[in-house]
Design an enzyme around this catalytic site. Structure first.
Site, mmCIF file in Angstrom:
data_model
loop_
_atom_site.group_PDB
_atom_site.id
_atom_site.type_symbol
_atom_site.label_atom_id
_atom_site.label_comp_id
_atom_site.label_asym_id
_atom_site.label_seq_id
_atom_site.Cartn_x
_atom_site.Cartn_y
_atom_site.Cartn_z
ATOM 1 N N GLU A 60 0.855 -0.791 0.390
ATOM 2 C CA GLU A 60 0.476 -0.232 -0.089
ATOM 3 C C GLU A 60 0.449 1.336 -0.071
ATOM 4 O O GLU A 60 0.581 2.044 0.683
ATOM 5 C CB GLU A 60 -1.095 0.119 1.192
ATOM 6 N N GLU B 151 -5.020 -8.732 -0.327
ATOM 7 C CA GLU B 151 -5.964 -8.256 1.291
ATOM 8 C C GLU B 151 -7.845 -7.913 0.827
ATOM 9 O O GLU B 151 -7.301 -7.350 0.135
ATOM 10 C CB GLU B 151 -5.126 -7.327 1.576
HETATM 11 O O1 AHR Z 1 -4.947 -6.209 7.632
HETATM 12 C C1 AHR Z 1 -5.298 -4.818 8.380
HETATM 13 C C2 AHR Z 1 -4.081 -3.511 7.107
HETATM 14 O O2 AHR Z 1 -5.095 -3.300 5.968
HETATM 15 C C3 AHR Z 1 -3.258 -3.718 6.273
HETATM 16 O O3 AHR Z 1 -2.070 -3.667 7.435
HETATM 17 C C4 AHR Z 1 -2.568 -2.883 4.957
HETATM 18 O O4 AHR Z 1 -1.848 -3.416 4.547
HETATM 19 C C5 AHR Z 1 -4.023 -2.801 5.109
HETATM 20 O O5 AHR Z 1 -4.064 -1.575 5.615
#
Ligand code: AHR
Length: 509
Positions: A173, A292
């Site tokens: 990110e 994610e």
């Molecule tokens: O999964 C929790 C967080 O969400 C991770 O650390 C990040 O990549 C995203 O913002």
């Protein structure tokens, strides 16, 4: 009762579902690692301190790939801190989650755990505060057979055989101001191109994941990917994106329709890949690594909606300022409704199997997770465990095109069918497995199944996730409030989908 029909023809497929679709993610965050997968002294821990009760559930989920060590954590992390004798490892401030990182668990412990659990590691390198040399050194430490400083140190630390880690993420990110060492698209591109070069010099066989954009409220959304891919397209194998769904008071019907939001999100990433490919006359295809995804209701972060992420420089946690070790943060309690929504998101993944090759449910244990542990105590399956388990169990094979004739309802995403299916053909068992949502809050739907070209298949099994109270949750004392229920099969070519439900229907000879 409402009526609908699902049509599928053996000649029309979307694509083969890669097993990596059922991957997950473990971050040094809260209690995911410490008192999640690793808790020395726990009655269920083995000689390495790995909790076997947790590992049994991970094995049941049959997770192929596991991303590690972050997440936002990785952008503050120096992997060197986590190797060598534990008594010498430094305690550090982890800026991402305002926690103390003891470094008792590092890359060697992770690889050992992954081997025991039967999962393949996917490692993210720090392109925020870390250097490109650190990234190259980590590949050398993990993958070089021996005879160099870092590979010999790995052997000295107990692992003479290289780990041969195949999947590597170039940062996490990096578009967001909450990321330590956040970069502009141009600066990220320069750094990632050089990191990729060095990492591949060390091991040319690795697969690289470029950090794409994830948050559509940021002004850089997708433009980031266009800029970055123009220079990075031919250096990487996947484009990463993240997507979290939130129950933010939009009403049950709109929340259920979140599968549509994920669909748009994936198609946006796909569109930018295709644009960069066409514009630059690139040859190869790039797949999406949705590393994610989940429902995340931000139960302990001061945020009203995901839009509040804009301008944030850190996640304001309930634990903020306390600098605790393994604090109990992001321990979402998932309801039956959340589980139905997660099942719907899984349907979207299957219907995008032509572009998504890797998808990681974020995360695996304790932190926005399907598995919850009690420190020193037991472990239980959260409500969202069940749809993920079913997808992993029945969702292997070829994703087929599905057409639906059904009554519709109005949602924030326009007029939608009350039923939303994904159809999978498993060649080995010659079964058709249908995953299907009934988004109608008040009425059951009779779903006729019209299959062509598969032979004469009949409904063999119908499992459903439904209940009178959508808010019900599982707890350590009541771990079976939400489970999949088997429905008696009454017809060969149709099923009744309970109101507000997520279903798995298996058809065979
Ligand atoms: O999964 C929790 C967080 O969400 C991770 O650390 C990040 O990549 C995203 O913002």
């Amino acid at each position: 009762m409402k009526k609908a029909t699902c049509f599928s023809d053996r000649h029309y497929s979307i694509g083969r579902i890669d097993d990596k679709m059922y991957s997950s993610f473990t971050e040094h965050l809260g209690r995911c690692i410490y008192s999640g997968i690793y808790e020395p002294g726990h009655p269920a821990a083995d000689e390495d301190g790995f909790r076997m009760d947790v590992m049994d559930l991970v094995k049941e989920l049959n997770v192929p790939v596991l991303r590690y060590p972050g997440g936002n954590f990785v952008s503050c992390y120096d992997w060197h801190d986590g190797i060598g004798p534990k008594e010498n490892r430094p305690k550090r401030m982890d800026y991402a989650w305002t926690s103390i990182e003891t470094n008792e668990f590092g890359i060697d412990e992770f690889c050992k755990w992954a081997k025991k659990a039967g999962v393949e590691p996917m490692i993210a390198v720090n392109l925020g505060t870390g250097s490109i040399k650190d990234a190259g050194d980590l590949v050398e430490y993990c993958n070089h057979p021996g005879g160099t400083y870092w590979s010999d140190l790995r052997a000295k630390n107990g692992s003479p055989e290289p780990y041969n880690i195949k999947y590597w993420c170039l940062g996490n990110e990096m578009e967001g101001s909450w990321q330590a060492g956040h970069l502009s698209a141009e600066d990220y591109t320069k750094k990632a191109v050089e990191a990729a070069k060095i990492m591949r010099w060390v091991d040319p066989s690795i697969k690289l994941v470029a950090c794409g954009s994830s948050y559509d409220m940021l002004p850089t959304y997708l433009e980031w990917d266009r800029v970055m891919l123009t220079d990075l397209y031919n250096e990487v194998d996947y484009l990463s994106t993240h997507n979290y769904t939130m129950n933010a008071g939009q009403g049950t019907a709109n929340y259920e329709a979140s599968y549509k939001q994920l669909d748009e999100h994936i198609k946006n990433s796909k569109t930018v890949i295709e644009y960069v490919k066409a514009k630059n006359h690139f040859q190869k295809d790039l797949k999406i690594c949705l590393d994610e995804w989940n429902v995340w209701n931000f139960q302990d972060i001061k945020m009203n909606s995901l839009a509040d992420l804009q301008g944030m420089t850190t996640f304001e946690m309930t634990s903020a300022g306390r600098w605790e070790t393994a604090p109990s943060i992001l321990q979402e309690k998932y309801s039956l409704l959340d589980a139905v929504v997660v099942g719907g998101l899984g349907i979207t993944l299957l219907n995008n199997a032509d572009s998504v090759e890797i998808a990681c449910l974020a995360q695996l244990i304790n932190v926005i997770a399907p598995i919850t542990t009690v420190r020193g105590g037991g472990v239980y399956r959260q409500a969202i465990y069940h749809p993920f388990h079913m997808l992993s169990k029945y969702g292997r094979g070829i994703a087929m095109k599905a057409v639906v004739e059904a009554p519709t309802y109005s949602s924030n995403y326009g007029e939608l069918n009350v039923v939303e299916p994904a159809v999978v053909y498993n060649e080995e068992s010659r079964e058709v497995r249908i995953f299907v949502l009934n988004c109608d809050e008040n009425e059951d739907v009779e779903l006729a199944i019209n299959l062509q070209g598969y032979g004469d298949l009949k409904v063999k099994k119908h499992l459903t996730l439904c209940g009178e109270n959508p808010e019900i949750i599982n707890t350590i004392d009541e771990p079976e409030n939400v489970t999949m229920k088997e429905v008696e099969v009454k017809a060969e070519k149709s099923v009744v989908l309970p109101k507000l439900s997520w279903n798995v229907v298996v058809l065979g000879k």
